[in-house]
Design a protein around this motif. Structure first.
Motif, PDB file in Angstrom:
ATOM      1  N   LYS A  90      -5.185  -3.584   7.333  1.00 58.90           N
ATOM      2  CA  LYS A  90      -4.563  -1.679   6.665  1.00 58.90           C
ATOM      3  C   LYS A  90      -4.432  -0.960   7.682  1.00 58.90           C
ATOM      4  O   LYS A  90      -3.491  -0.240   7.908  1.00 58.90           O
ATOM      5  CB  LYS A  90      -6.302  -0.854   6.498  1.00 58.90           C
ATOM      6  CG  LYS A  90      -6.213  -2.193   4.687  1.00 58.90           C
ATOM      7  CD  LYS A  90      -7.687  -1.173   3.640  1.00 58.90           C
ATOM      8  CE  LYS A  90      -7.414  -2.101   2.761  1.00 58.90           C
ATOM      9  NZ  LYS A  90      -8.593  -1.256   1.594  1.00 58.90           N
ATOM     10  N   SER A 143      -6.389   8.072  10.685  1.00 61.16           N
ATOM     11  CA  SER A 143      -6.828   8.969   9.013  1.00 61.16           C
ATOM     12  C   SER A 143      -4.885   9.557   8.735  1.00 61.16           C
ATOM     13  O   SER A 143      -5.094   9.774   7.764  1.00 61.16           O
ATOM     14  CB  SER A 143      -7.227  10.631   9.080  1.00 61.16           C
ATOM     15  OG  SER A 143      -6.968  10.755  10.245  1.00 61.16           O
ATOM     16  N   GLU A 164     -12.061  -8.249   3.862  1.00 60.82           N
ATOM     17  CA  GLU A 164     -11.520  -6.378   3.396  1.00 60.82           C
ATOM     18  C   GLU A 164     -10.402  -7.688   4.241  1.00 60.82           C
ATOM     19  O   GLU A 164     -10.159  -7.749   5.557  1.00 60.82           O
ATOM     20  CB  GLU A 164     -12.349  -5.549   4.888  1.00 60.82           C
ATOM     21  CG  GLU A 164     -12.234  -4.463   4.510  1.00 60.82           C
ATOM     22  CD  GLU A 164     -11.033  -3.233   3.945  1.00 60.82           C
ATOM     23  OE1 GLU A 164     -10.723  -2.776   3.403  1.00 60.82           O
ATOM     24  OE2 GLU A 164     -12.426  -4.045   2.428  1.00 60.82           O
ATOM     25  N   TYR A 217       1.064  -1.277   0.128  1.00 63.38           N
ATOM     26  CA  TYR A 217       0.360  -0.068  -0.002  1.00 63.38           C
ATOM     27  C   TYR A 217       1.250   0.929   0.225  1.00 63.38           C
ATOM     28  O   TYR A 217       0.240   2.357  -0.263  1.00 63.38           O
ATOM     29  CB  TYR A 217      -1.125  -0.073   0.941  1.00 63.38           C
ATOM     30  CG  TYR A 217      -1.998  -0.995   1.415  1.00 63.38           C
ATOM     31  CD1 TYR A 217      -2.639  -1.162  -0.102  1.00 63.38           C
ATOM     32  CD2 TYR A 217      -1.806  -2.447   1.989  1.00 63.38           C
ATOM     33  CE1 TYR A 217      -3.778  -1.997   0.033  1.00 63.38           C
ATOM     34  CE2 TYR A 217      -2.802  -2.958   2.367  1.00 63.38           C
ATOM     35  CZ  TYR A 217      -4.103  -3.072   1.337  1.00 63.38           C
ATOM     36  OH  TYR A 217      -5.140  -3.948   0.930  1.00 63.38           O
ATOM     37  N   PHE A 270      -5.428   4.833   5.814  1.00 65.17           N
ATOM     38  CA  PHE A 270      -6.782   4.614   5.660  1.00 65.17           C
ATOM     39  C   PHE A 270      -7.625   5.598   6.322  1.00 65.17           C
ATOM     40  O   PHE A 270      -7.301   6.087   7.253  1.00 65.17           O
ATOM     41  CB  PHE A 270      -7.078   3.221   5.498  1.00 65.17           C
ATOM     42  CG  PHE A 270      -6.175   2.392   4.886  1.00 65.17           C
ATOM     43  CD1 PHE A 270      -6.489   2.427   3.203  1.00 65.17           C
ATOM     44  CD2 PHE A 270      -5.042   2.067   5.505  1.00 65.17           C
ATOM     45  CE1 PHE A 270      -5.587   1.514   2.450  1.00 65.17           C
ATOM     46  CE2 PHE A 270      -4.444   1.357   3.966  1.00 65.17           C
ATOM     47  CZ  PHE A 270      -4.815   0.422   2.748  1.00 65.17           C
ATOM     48  N   ARG A 271      -8.844   6.056   6.572  1.00 66.38           N
ATOM     49  CA  ARG A 271      -9.542   6.475   6.986  1.00 66.38           C
ATOM     50  C   ARG A 271     -10.236   5.504   8.190  1.00 66.38           C
ATOM     51  O   ARG A 271     -11.340   4.557   7.183  1.00 66.38           O
ATOM     52  CB  ARG A 271     -10.406   7.795   6.416  1.00 66.38           C
ATOM     53  CG  ARG A 271     -11.370   8.805   7.640  1.00 66.38           C
ATOM     54  CD  ARG A 271     -11.596   9.457   6.297  1.00 66.38           C
ATOM     55  NE  ARG A 271     -10.792  10.559   6.087  1.00 66.38           N
ATOM     56  CZ  ARG A 271     -10.162  11.546   7.101  1.00 66.38           C
ATOM     57  NH1 ARG A 271     -10.764  11.122   8.618  1.00 66.38           N
ATOM     58  NH2 ARG A 271      -9.343  12.037   6.529  1.00 66.38           N
ATOM     59  N   ASN A 311      -1.865   2.348   9.025  1.00 74.65           N
ATOM     60  CA  ASN A 311      -2.028   3.658   9.536  1.00 74.65           C
ATOM     61  C   ASN A 311      -1.804   3.696  10.928  1.00 74.65           C
ATOM     62  O   ASN A 311      -0.351   4.604  11.209  1.00 74.65           O
ATOM     63  CB  ASN A 311      -3.456   3.793   9.923  1.00 74.65           C
ATOM     64  CG  ASN A 311      -4.316   3.809   9.089  1.00 74.65           C
ATOM     65  OD1 ASN A 311      -4.342   3.438   7.660  1.00 74.65           O
ATOM     66  ND2 ASN A 311      -5.540   5.061   9.510  1.00 74.65           N
TER      67      ASN A 311
END
Length: 231
Positions: A219, A154, A215, A60, A157-158, A223
């Motif tokens: 992720k 944030s 998903e 990512y 990713f948020r 962050n």
């Protein structure tokens, strides 16, 4: 323009605090995953988690990521050079004088440690003993809940809140789905991130099996790392 000048231009002054630790990852890497080994408890948990986090960062981000996990003793002053540290376990956390000294010095000098309670509860031995250590080192009110508006959610990713783990949903541990994470900030920057959600176990699977997930649950790890490097 050398790399430091480029980072100053792209990231701004606030991110420059991370540069000494980024440089310590090695001239060819921006980031390395460092696990802290401590004398008490079981530090060597969730063996596949680091490779999964490393893979997510490669997938990512544009960071140059060291593909290997590095393990270093908390008592070793060299741990202070790491750009990011991970500490986890199920059992007692009782720092030796050298461990305590390095833990405090690293955080007060701008380091970042992600601590994960593998028992995923608030009443287990790891949680009680680790939180007692933090109260002893930084004061009884230092460790507090992190608001869901924090930049951590944030940084890449948020997220509207900390992602729930399957271990919480299965009712193991304290039977609580924790809607918060805790931490300790230094000069307005989160230095210690503390979880009772057991992310280490949640991300402890062969990274090649990630394709079967609806998903990608790693992720949030991206962050955490991006906040640690850039805040």
């Amino acid at each position: 323009m050398d790399r430091a000048d480029f980072l100053r231009l792209m990231l701004g002054g606030a991110a420059m605090a991370a540069l000494p630790r980024m440089a310590a990852a090695g001239p060819e890497y921006d980031f390395r995953f460092t696990r802290l080994m401590y004398e008490s408890g079981d530090w060597d948990v969730d063996a596949r988690m680091p490779s999964n986090v490393i893979t997510a960062l490669i997938d990512y981000t544009s960071l140059r990521v060291d593909p290997k996990e590095h393990v270093i003793a908390l008592s070793d002053p060299k741990m202070r050079l790491a750009p990011f540290c991970y500490l986890a376990g199920h059992k007692l956390v009782q720092f030796s004088p050298a461990e305590r000294r390095n833990f405090e010095a690293y955080l007060r000098s701008g380091g970042f440690i992600f601590v994960d309670d593998c028992n995923h509860d608030i009443d287990g031995l790891f949680a009680k003993s680790f939180e007692a250590q933090m109260a002893s080192i930084f004061g009884p009110k230092a460790l507090g809940k992190i608001p869901n508006s924090h930049p951590l959610y944030s940084s890449f990713f948020r997220f509207s809140e900390p992602p729930t783990t399957s271990f919480e949903l299965n009712g193991w541990g304290d039977d609580i789905v924790h809607d918060y994470l805790k931490g300790i900030s230094f000069d307005g920057r989160l230095g210690l991130l503390y979880s009772n959600k057991d992310y280490g176990c949640e991300w402890d699977y062969d990274w090649r099996n990630k394709r079967f997930l609806a998903e990608d649950n790693t992720k949030f790890a991206v962050n955490i790392v991006m906040y640690a490097l850039n805040a």
